[in-house]
Design a protein around this motif. Structure first.
Motif, PDB file in Angstrom:
ATOM      1  N   ARG A 176      23.498  72.322  21.045  1.00  0.00           N
ATOM      2  CA  ARG A 176      24.887  72.812  20.817  1.00  0.00           C
ATOM      3  C   ARG A 176      25.374  72.655  19.621  1.00  0.00           C
ATOM      4  O   ARG A 176      26.105  73.347  18.867  1.00  0.00           O
ATOM      5  CB  ARG A 176      25.774  72.643  22.081  1.00  0.00           C
ATOM      6  CG  ARG A 176      25.793  73.377  22.909  1.00  0.00           C
ATOM      7  CD  ARG A 176      26.008  72.928  24.700  1.00  0.00           C
ATOM      8  NE  ARG A 176      25.550  73.802  25.576  1.00  0.00           N
ATOM      9  CZ  ARG A 176      24.358  74.084  26.014  1.00  0.00           C
ATOM     10  NH1 ARG A 176      23.272  73.278  25.661  1.00  0.00           N
ATOM     11  NH2 ARG A 176      24.230  74.867  27.133  1.00  0.00           N
ATOM     12  N   LYS A 217      24.059  74.698  16.994  1.00  0.00           N
ATOM     13  CA  LYS A 217      24.683  75.849  16.835  1.00  0.00           C
ATOM     14  C   LYS A 217      26.112  75.857  16.066  1.00  0.00           C
ATOM     15  O   LYS A 217      26.738  76.734  15.876  1.00  0.00           O
ATOM     16  CB  LYS A 217      25.178  76.477  18.202  1.00  0.00           C
ATOM     17  CG  LYS A 217      23.651  76.800  19.038  1.00  0.00           C
ATOM     18  CD  LYS A 217      24.060  77.547  20.411  1.00  0.00           C
ATOM     19  CE  LYS A 217      23.022  77.895  21.059  1.00  0.00           C
ATOM     20  NZ  LYS A 217      23.371  78.213  22.623  1.00  0.00           N
ATOM     21  N   MET A 276      28.601  73.811  17.147  1.00  0.00           N
ATOM     22  CA  MET A 276      29.962  73.642  17.989  1.00  0.00           C
ATOM     23  C   MET A 276      30.650  72.342  17.805  1.00  0.00           C
ATOM     24  O   MET A 276      29.765  71.458  17.500  1.00  0.00           O
ATOM     25  CB  MET A 276      29.471  73.967  19.492  1.00  0.00           C
ATOM     26  CG  MET A 276      28.912  75.023  19.976  1.00  0.00           C
ATOM     27  SD  MET A 276      28.296  75.134  21.678  1.00  0.00           S
ATOM     28  CE  MET A 276      29.932  74.781  22.646  1.00  0.00           C
ATOM     29  N   ILE A 303      32.052  71.544  23.160  1.00  0.00           N
ATOM     30  CA  ILE A 303      30.781  71.068  23.808  1.00  0.00           C
ATOM     31  C   ILE A 303      31.354  70.341  25.407  1.00  0.00           C
ATOM     32  O   ILE A 303      30.919  70.741  26.295  1.00  0.00           O
ATOM     33  CB  ILE A 303      29.866  70.163  22.914  1.00  0.00           C
ATOM     34  CG1 ILE A 303      29.271  70.771  22.011  1.00  0.00           C
ATOM     35  CG2 ILE A 303      28.829  69.448  24.255  1.00  0.00           C
ATOM     36  CD1 ILE A 303      28.531  69.873  20.958  1.00  0.00           C
ATOM     37  N   GLU A 327      32.617  73.017  27.509  1.00  0.00           N
ATOM     38  CA  GLU A 327      31.505  73.834  28.130  1.00  0.00           C
ATOM     39  C   GLU A 327      30.826  73.353  29.285  1.00  0.00           C
ATOM     40  O   GLU A 327      30.255  73.789  30.449  1.00  0.00           O
ATOM     41  CB  GLU A 327      30.406  74.010  27.153  1.00  0.00           C
ATOM     42  CG  GLU A 327      29.268  75.028  27.660  1.00  0.00           C
ATOM     43  CD  GLU A 327      28.075  75.424  26.689  1.00  0.00           C
ATOM     44  OE1 GLU A 327      27.048  75.292  27.020  1.00  0.00           O
ATOM     45  OE2 GLU A 327      28.532  75.598  25.603  1.00  0.00           O
TER      46      GLU A 327
END
Length: 202
Positions: A67, A70, A72, A77, A80
């Protein structure tokens, strides 16, 4: 009826923007051209954003790294994986050997030029983030754009010529909705509604 209902903004559209990592003030200012208060009142009316507790997923180091790669943010995070408490999130990270990290993106002239170039091409923040050499999320792109004055409020960038006002008025006379007018003019629905309201077209 508030302006967001007038332009046909839906909870689904809000959730799409929210899932891109955009915060409410960014959605209000950059996508809808309305005040944050207007968006928050609309959310309350439509029951959008009510918090529901989700189970915590105790992620692995690899899941965390995936993550981060990506682009984030830590808060994204944590959300999520179901961590509502920041202390618990960082404590768990420490327990699996992930130290606290603060990503600092250097605002180089090259990066600013890239963002400005893609913005002039009409790309949205998420699309810009995907094209940049430096990995970051859409929210970070938005922050940088504001810091360097790259993105002004759309309502004030458009010159309201007599021709434009006349065209919008003619569309209204034909019974077209703000959504249809926006599509024809290639403007946002929010911008069309603002022009209609401020110019007293109906």
């Amino acid at each position: 009826m508030c302006i967001l209902e007038e332009i046909g903004f839906t909870p689904e559209q809000y959730m799409d923007l929210h899932s891109m990592g955009m915060r409410d003030f960014e959605i209000a200012k950059n996508e809808l051209d309305v005040s944050l208060e207007t968006l928050l009142l609309w959310k309350v009316k439509h029951g959008v954003g009510k918090k529901t507790k989700r189970p915590i997923h105790y992620f692995t180091v690899d899941e965390y790294k995936e993550r981060r790669e990506k682009g984030m943010h830590e808060r994204e995070i944590a959300r999520e994986f179901g961590f509502s408490n920041e202390y618990d999130y960082y404590a768990y990270k420490d327990s699996i050997g992930i130290p606290k990290q603060k990503q600092v993106i250097e605002r180089t002239p090259e990066l600013i030029a890239q963002i400005e170039k893609y913005h002039k091409q009409g790309l949205k923040q998420k699309e810009i983030a995907e094209k940049l050499d430096v990995k970051m999320c859409a929210a970070t792109v938005g922050n940088i754009m504001r810091e360097f004055g790259i993105k002004e409020k759309q309502a004030y960038r458009i010159e309201r010529t007599p021709e434009l006002i006349g065209k919008i008025k003619s569309y209204l006379d034909l019974g077209m909705t703000t959504r249809q007018i926006a599509k024809n003019l290639k403007f946002s629905q929010g911008l069309v509604s603002i022009i209609i309201r401020e110019e007293g077209l109906r």
